[in-house]
Design an enzyme around this catalytic site. Structure first.
Site, PDB file in Angstrom:
ATOM      1  N   ASP A 187       0.836  -1.436  -0.059  1.00 19.16           N
ATOM      2  CA  ASP A 187      -0.002  -0.041   0.039  1.00 19.16           C
ATOM      3  C   ASP A 187       1.076   1.093   0.054  1.00 19.16           C
ATOM      4  O   ASP A 187       2.010   1.434   0.844  1.00 19.16           O
ATOM      5  CB  ASP A 187      -0.943   0.026   1.186  1.00 19.16           C
ATOM      6  CG  ASP A 187      -2.063   0.901   1.278  1.00 19.16           C
ATOM      7  OD1 ASP A 187      -1.994   2.202   0.871  1.00 19.16           O
ATOM      8  OD2 ASP A 187      -3.280   0.429   1.168  1.00 19.16           O
TER       9      ASP A 187
ATOM     10  N   ALA B 162      -6.356   0.870  -5.804  1.00 18.23           N
ATOM     11  CA  ALA B 162      -6.988   1.572  -6.822  1.00 18.23           C
ATOM     12  C   ALA B 162      -7.342   3.161  -6.606  1.00 18.23           C
ATOM     13  O   ALA B 162      -7.048   3.517  -5.626  1.00 18.23           O
ATOM     14  CB  ALA B 162      -8.185   0.985  -7.199  1.00 18.23           C
TER      15      ALA B 162
ATOM     16  N   TYR C 103     -13.631   6.444 -14.542  1.00 16.85           N
ATOM     17  CA  TYR C 103     -13.377   5.374 -13.324  1.00 16.85           C
ATOM     18  C   TYR C 103     -13.819   4.215 -13.895  1.00 16.85           C
ATOM     19  O   TYR C 103     -13.127   3.049 -13.732  1.00 16.85           O
ATOM     20  CB  TYR C 103     -14.194   5.819 -12.354  1.00 16.85           C
ATOM     21  CG  TYR C 103     -14.011   4.603 -11.087  1.00 16.85           C
ATOM     22  CD1 TYR C 103     -12.987   4.224 -10.470  1.00 16.85           C
ATOM     23  CD2 TYR C 103     -15.283   3.899 -10.838  1.00 16.85           C
ATOM     24  CE1 TYR C 103     -13.025   3.211  -9.670  1.00 16.85           C
ATOM     25  CE2 TYR C 103     -15.502   2.991  -9.856  1.00 16.85           C
ATOM     26  CZ  TYR C 103     -14.339   2.720  -9.271  1.00 16.85           C
ATOM     27  OH  TYR C 103     -14.304   1.721  -8.289  1.00 16.85           O
TER      28      TYR C 103
ATOM     29  N   ASN D  68     -22.034  -1.366  -4.375  1.00 18.10           N
ATOM     30  CA  ASN D  68     -21.737  -0.177  -3.392  1.00 18.10           C
ATOM     31  C   ASN D  68     -21.496  -1.055  -2.100  1.00 18.10           C
ATOM     32  O   ASN D  68     -22.116  -1.040  -1.380  1.00 18.10           O
ATOM     33  CB  ASN D  68     -22.947   0.918  -3.300  1.00 18.10           C
ATOM     34  CG  ASN D  68     -23.030   1.518  -4.671  1.00 18.10           C
ATOM     35  OD1 ASN D  68     -23.761   1.160  -5.524  1.00 18.10           O
ATOM     36  ND2 ASN D  68     -22.516   2.755  -4.691  1.00 18.10           N
TER      37      ASN D  68
END
Length: 319
Positions: free
Chosen positions: A31, A74, A140, A169
């Site tokens: 990360d 991302a 996106y 979502n």
């Protein structure tokens, strides 16, 4: 078995890391900490502060002998993708290609890739299944779909197995309302402070809200199932944003009325994903109803904010 989780200090990635470690896997986290948080990183994971677009990523693969990759690093903000499509493409497309090259060079067995409902664009029918036409209406959506093609070709050329998970979502604990900002985390942040939530549009638009722990379980199952498949991860249920506010008011014992604003560019009006394939291929189904997941999430933020206030008060006393 060594499993690399990219974005493992972030919202979804850290929940996946926790579940993997609970199930006895050796986990490596990569990360760059642009949105990830140090407190999210499981102490039993081996952590590398590396960007997926950098050549340093190859050294991680060389040192750790990676068997499987779960890819969640991302750029996920639709509005940022519209304002800065070059950055969006660099992270989501070029970063994934760099990761795939590492997988090829170091003989990784399989990659599980986090895609998005955004690849479908405006639905032609509901619930949207995996056969639905792909027609993204935001950069996106394009930058999440393009790596799917690369992944498929890496499979055809080099035998790299994959499972592509297209999420509805996602909401839940550790989602940052001021960073990666899903609507639920933003609403909770405002409503716990006694502020009225802002809805872009009339509130009758619908979403399919899936709890992060259900998403983590899908990733765990995808390590051994669903080879070379594209699979929706969803509840197969539509909830209006107005209904969402009502449920949250009920949980918080509040009566905050939403403020309505102009709809945003790139936002889809109605969407929910069919999840039959996930049940058939992965043996997965969601465990959490929306109200149950919201209760757990609200409680998490209540405790977090209380602890933050205590820490801030202690800091003042020291000064």
């Amino acid at each position: 078995m060594n499993i690399l989780v990219t974005g493992g200090a972030g919202f979804i990635g850290s929940n996946i890391v926790d579940l993997l470690i609970d199930n006895g896997y050796d986990v490596i986290v990569v990360d760059n900490m642009s949105t990830g948080k140090k407190e999210n990183i499981n102490k039993k994971a081996r952590f590398y502060n590396v960007d997926i677009t950098d050549n340093d990523l190859y050294k991680v693969f060389e040192d750790e002998k990676i068997d499987y990759v779960i890819h969640h690093a991302a750029q996920i903000d639709i509005q940022r993708s519209i304002n800065d499509p070059v950055f969006d493409a660099k992270v989501n497309i070029i970063g994934t290609i760099n990761l795939l090259e590492c997988c090829r060079k170091f003989d990784v067995k399989k990659i599980v890739y986090a895609s998005s409902a955004a690849v479908y664009g405006d639905p032609e029918y509901l619930g949207v299944d995996e056969k639905h036409r792909v027609n993204p209406i935001s950069y996106y959506g394009i930058s999440k779909h393009t790596p799917e093609h690369y992944i498929k070709v890496y499979n055809e050329l080099y035998g790299l197995k994959y499972t592509i998970l297209r999420y509805a979502n996602v909401y839940g604990i550790r989602q940052d309302p001021k960073g990666e900002g899903g609507v639920i985390s933003i609403f909770i942040d405002k409503m716990l402070s006694g502020k009225n939530p802002v809805i872009f549009g009339d509130g009758n638009q619908t979403r399919d809200f899936i709890y992060v722990k259900d998403v983590a379980k899908a990733n765990l199952l995808a390590l051994e199932n669903g080879d070379n498949e594209i699979i929706n991860i969803s509840t197969n249920k539509a909830t209006t944003i107005n209904e969402l506010v009502n449920i949250m008011n009920k949980i918080m014992n509040a009566s905050l009325k939403p403020i309505y604003a102009e709809p945003r560019k790139g936002d889809i009006v109605h969407s929910y994903l069919d999840n039959k394939k996930a049940k058939d291929v992965l043996g997965w189904k969601p465990d959490y109803e929306l109200e149950d997941g919201l209760k757990e999430t609200v409680e998490y933020y209540r405790l977090k904010y209380a602890n933050d206030e205590v820490a801030a008060d202690k800091g003042k006393l020291r000064r």
